[in-house]
Scaffold this active site. Structure first.
Site, PDB file in Angstrom:
ATOM      1  CE  LYS A  34      -3.499  -2.899   2.139  1.00 40.16           C
ATOM      2  NZ  LYS A  34      -4.290  -2.917   3.261  1.00 40.16           N
ATOM      3  CD  GLN A  57      -3.372  -4.403   5.934  1.00 44.64           C
ATOM      4  OE1 GLN A  57      -3.271  -3.503   5.970  1.00 44.64           O
ATOM      5  NE2 GLN A  57      -3.862  -5.638   5.787  1.00 44.64           N
ATOM      6  CG  ASP A  67      -9.374  -0.943   3.734  1.00 43.20           C
ATOM      7  OD1 ASP A  67      -9.512  -0.625   2.547  1.00 43.20           O
ATOM      8  OD2 ASP A  67      -9.266  -1.057   5.172  1.00 43.20           O
TER       9      ASP A  67
END
Ligand code: NDP
Length: 280
Positions: free
Chosen positions: A52, A96, A119
């Site tokens: 990322k 995460q 997300d």
């Protein structure tokens, strides 16, 4: 033989388009950073986090890395999210997953402000997607839609079966296909006669999390098959939920693993970050 839907190539195109967009936004004075938080040092999570950060560097946006020790308390993590919510220059916040068991993932997802929820996991983002309003869409299902569209697969009017109903893949996937005017069926572990049901699909999307479960008995000749699964087999090689070697012989198009859906997830995360900078 099926056409191979090349996720590596398509994700590369998307990242190149985003790179150009970021540079145009910079000229308008619009910039922003993605904050990536990792708690603990799970090796798979570390790889995702590194990818990322690399993607941010490639398209030209800043990434702020927060690598917190495993024993970080829920309160400390929520405190950091609150701080990042307040920071103007932070346009996206990503935590995460999975988190260590002493931290409630639901609470953490809820703490991220929806306008920074790149997300797309916040209940407000999910709700907006359900009713077709603006908001961030979760990255893997959004990536599948891009794969289909950019490979010239028509979705409208097609019969689609999504195998899997998780909150992060199956459910949003089905809703996005519905939004694209497919006729959608969602299958799961209690579905009866799964092979027969799957054989009705023009587009079969598999997110079942079972290595190479789906063979030719699940696939109608000429169907498009999208394999979301990622596993390591006994030889430590990556494989999907679909038996690629046999299914590619009867499908009209198929995604490989690796190089199919996987690379699209990060590309769509970058797309969400750029959208957030644009709107910020
Ligand atoms: P989950 O384990 O959360 O969900 C799996 C779903 O499959 C469940 O809804 C389950 O049904 C259903 N299922 C399980 N066994 C069967 C069966 N025998 N027959 C029919 N349905 C079944 O997985 P995720 O959705 O999180 O992920 C799915 C796969 O996608 C995994 O391999 C994961 O690694 C991969 N993945 C890949 C990503 C990428 O970037 N390419 C991103 C995210 C995930 P029930 O609800 O009834 O239990």
């Amino acid at each position: 033989m099926a056409a191979i839907i090349d996720g590596k190539k398509i994700s590369g195109q998307i990242k190149d388009e985003l790179k150009e967009k970021v540079s145009a936004l910079k000229k308008e004075g619009k910039t922003g950073a993605l904050a990536v938080i990792q708690v603990g040092s799970d090796p798979a999570s570390s790889v995702y986090v590194r990818n990322k950060k690399n993607a941010c560097a490639y398209i030209g946006i800043e990434s702020l890395a927060y690598e917190l020790p495993e024993e970080t308390s829920e309160k400390e993590l929520l405190g950091l999210i609150e701080e990042l919510n307040e920071k103007e220059e932070v346009r996206g916040i990503l935590v995460q997953l999975p988190l260590p068991p002493h931290i409630d993932e639901g609470k953490v997802i809820l703490a991220i402000r929806p306008e920074k929820d790149v997300d797309g996991f916040h209940p407000q983002s999910v709700g907006s997607m359900v009713i077709g309003e603006k908001g961030f869409v979760s990255c893997t299902p959004a990536g599948v839609i891009q794969l289909l569209k950019r490979s010239g697969v028509e979705i409208e009017g097609k019969r689609c079966v999504v195998v899997g109903r998780s909150n992060i893949v199956g459910k949003p996937m089905a809703l996005l296909m519905l939004r694209e005017n497919a006729t959608v069926t969602i299958a799961h572990s209690r579905t009866k006669n799964l092979p027969e049901l799957c054989r009705q699909a023009d587009i079969l999307i598999v997110a079942v999390g079972k290595p190479q479960m789906i063979g030719t008995e699940y696939v109608r000749e000429g169907a498009v098959v999208i394999d979301v699964g990622i596993h390591r087999n006994a030889d430590n090689k990556l494989c999907g939920d679909v038996k690629f070697d046999e299914v590619e012989k009867i499908a009209s198009a198929i995604t490989p693993v690796p190089g199919g859906v996987g690379p699209m997830t990060i590309a769509m995360l970058m797309a969400n970050c750029v959208q957030s900078i644009e709107e910020g």
